[in-house]
Scaffold this active site. Structure first.
Site, PDB file in Angstrom:
ATOM      1  N   HIS A  20       0.829  -1.209   0.000  1.00 27.27           N
ATOM      2  CA  HIS A  20       0.000   0.000   0.000  1.00 27.27           C
ATOM      3  C   HIS A  20       0.863   1.259   0.000  1.00 27.27           C
ATOM      4  O   HIS A  20       0.473   2.282  -0.535  1.00 27.27           O
ATOM      5  CB  HIS A  20      -0.924   0.000   1.221  1.00 27.27           C
ATOM      6  CG  HIS A  20      -0.183   0.026   2.510  1.00 27.27           C
ATOM      7  ND1 HIS A  20       0.244  -1.127   3.146  1.00 27.27           N
ATOM      8  CD2 HIS A  20       0.274   1.053   3.249  1.00 27.27           C
ATOM      9  CE1 HIS A  20       0.918  -0.798   4.234  1.00 27.27           C
ATOM     10  NE2 HIS A  20       0.950   0.512   4.326  1.00 27.27           N
ATOM     11  N   CYS A  79      -2.907  -6.543 -15.679  1.00 30.55           N
ATOM     12  CA  CYS A  79      -3.714  -6.099 -14.542  1.00 30.55           C
ATOM     13  C   CYS A  79      -2.947  -6.143 -13.228  1.00 30.55           C
ATOM     14  O   CYS A  79      -3.502  -5.885 -12.169  1.00 30.55           O
ATOM     15  CB  CYS A  79      -4.996  -6.914 -14.420  1.00 30.55           C
ATOM     16  SG  CYS A  79      -4.735  -8.683 -14.181  1.00 30.55           S
TER      17      CYS A  79
END
Length: 543
Positions: free
Chosen positions: A187, A476
């Site tokens: 993150h 992706c």
């Protein structure tokens, strides 16, 4: 290596230097004694402490937006979760532990289970640690760990950063981020790119430098002691994009979103995504004790598809197993779940689960008008791909493809492409399996760098086969969210790129400023490089 420099994995472009601000590390393990004189009263302290922590996080969430808001709300909800609280209260009353020690001990069980699962679930272990440390600090009456108030522009240095630490960072004050741990898909990397802040992760030994000021290069991953002057250059910042995925010469490359919930879908649509390149359907299953019915799935998928009526959406079928164990599938214990029965492999023994999911996807597509395709995860052979496509067709779904995330599938890409309508590269897992390097382990994070030439050469192989077959190739994985790497992937044959909504504008703007021949030139340079740093430099030269 010089005693005044360290190297890590550059995950967000740009160079900056300035004074260091250390992110406070959490307290150590609280003492197991002395036992409380009144266990009931001691246990009663845990609930209010959890409420106080949750309230502070909610207050921060109220003034945040986008990803930062979602991260803070999720952490607040975890702090308020009664499961951790009740286990801790039970430890106080049955084992006479102090409240802080009980919280720490109760959290250990959750953390162990998540880390054992690996992958995505292991990432959630970091969130549990964050909540644990905030609760322990509250119970002990000491300041919470995390990012302190910044008096001026600073370089943040930490062992690792919890999502709530990075959420809401002010890019006007945070010049750069450096962490000892973490990896390219963390993150920290995602948020740093979205804010345009140079960042280096897995920079082992940076805390030992004891530097008062650092120069951080988010492109090369180099971090070295500096004179303390505040400087920033080549920082991405907020890009503007017209919402059309195209190069300046008109070459089309669709810029799509990665989503895993209705909120993600709304954010991707608002960010200008031309569609969805990866719809993770696990959200419909993870908290279920029994398999959701076709109607329940239909409704859940419809909520995600709704913002994309008339637009392309690629739905990945259930990627259960390994990091996402599902109780209702009754999986057998495995010594190494990442190499076991996960993804499409679950459906070989339970095809009815896949068939019901495909039925629900087809119904949701009809309900919403989205142009839906499906793809299967964890496919290793052309025979597996054909098995999946047959079932998708039987469910009435027109376009079916597979994810290329196992090196074996890349090596037989020609045979796979002969039986599917498209393929999509999942670069996160493809790198993990290619280098035998768990993407959650900081010590091997450099191997999972998407700029690794070995990974790019595998992508080239798939790109050549997709071009020859005249079939679409999507990317992706997190690699697609790096604007410069997006150009390289385009040069290698990618026809669509999908990413977290925070990266859409930066990638779209970068593509619009280049041409296909420059993308091919950048790709050739990166492929010929000997290491990730050289690959980045070679790719940057034409741009």
């Amino acid at each position: 290596m010089s005693s005044e420099r360290r190297s890590g994995v550059g995950v967000s472009s740009g160079r900056a230097s300035g004074p260091v601000v250390l992110v406070a590390e959490p307290l150590g393990e609280p003492p197991a004694g002395p036992p409380p004189t009144d266990p009931a009263a001691e246990a009663a302290r845990i609930g209010p402490a959890a409420e106080a922590v949750a309230r502070r996080l909610e207050e921060r969430a109220a003034s945040a937006s986008g990803d930062a808001k979602a991260v803070l709300e999720t952490t607040a909800a975890m702090a308020a979760d009664p499961a951790l609280r009740s286990q801790a209260e039970n430890l106080v009353t049955t084992e006479s532990l102090p409240a802080a020690r009980a919280v720490h001990q109760a959290a250990a069980g959750f953390i162990s289970a998540l880390e054992a699962a690996g992958g995505y679930m292991a990432e959630r272990a970091r969130d549990v640690r964050d909540v644990r440390d905030r609760l322990v600090s509250e119970l002990l009456g000491v300041p919470e760990p995390g990012v302190p108030a910044l008096a001026g522009p600073s370089v943040l240095v930490a062992r690792d950063l919890a999502p709530a630490d990075t959420a809401g960072l002010d890019p006007a004050k945070v010049l750069a981020l450096v962490t000892e741990e973490g990896g390219p898909t963390s993150h920290t990397a995602i948020l740093a790119r979205s804010l345009g802040i140079p960042a280096v992760v897995a920079c082992r030994g940076v805390l030992d430098l004891g530097a008062s000021a650092l120069l951080v290069d988010g492109d090369t991953g180099e971090v070295r002691v500096s004179d303390g002057a505040v400087r920033a250059a080549n920082v991405g910042g907020r890009a503007t994009w017209n919402g059309v995925g195209a190069l300046r010469d008109g070459h089309r490359v669709k810029v799509l979103g990665n989503v895993g919930s209705p909120a993600d879908a709304v954010a991707a649509a608002a960010g200008g995504a031309e569609g969805v390149g990866l719809f993770r359907t696990e959200f419909c299953f993870l908290s279920a004790s029994t398999e959701p019915s076709v109607e329940d799935q239909r409704e859940a998928y419809g909520a995600v598809l709704a913002p994309f009526g008339g637009k392309p959406v690629v739905v990945r079928t259930l990627d259960a197993g390994a990091d996402k164990p599902l109780a209702f599938l009754e999986p057998d214990p495995e010594p190494n779940p990442a190499l076991g029965v996960r993804g499409l492999r679950v459906a070989f023994d339970r095809p009815e689960v896949l068939e019901r999911q495909l039925e629900a996807i087809a119904l949701a597509a009809t309900d919403t008008g989205a142009d839906v395709s499906v793809m299967a995860p964890m496919v290793a052979t052309a025979a597996e791909a054909a098995w999946f496509v047959e079932r998708a067709r039987a469910a009435g779904i027109r376009r079916a493809g597979v994810m290329i995330e196992i090196p074996a599938a890349a090596l037989v890409a020609r045979e796979v492409l002969a039986v599917v309508d498209f393929v999509s590269l999942g670069t996160n897992d493809l790198a993990q399996y290619l280098f035998a390097a768990d993407r959650q382990v900081g010590a091997v994070a450099a191997l999972n760098d998407p700029w690794q030439p070995a990974l790019l050469r595998l992508v080239e192989l798939v790109g050549d086969e997709a071009t020859a077959a005249g079939k679409p190739l999507g990317v992706c994985g997190e690699a697609a969210a790096d604007p410069l790497l997006a150009c390289v992937l385009t040069g290698l044959g990618a026809t669509s790129l999908s990413m977290n909504h925070t990266a859409l504008a930066a990638v779209g703007a970068k593509l619009a400023a280049t041409s296909f021949d420059l993308c091919q030139l950048a790709a050739r340079g990166a492929l010929a490089a000997a290491d990730p740093a050289s690959a980045k430099l070679a790719a940057r030269a034409p741009h």
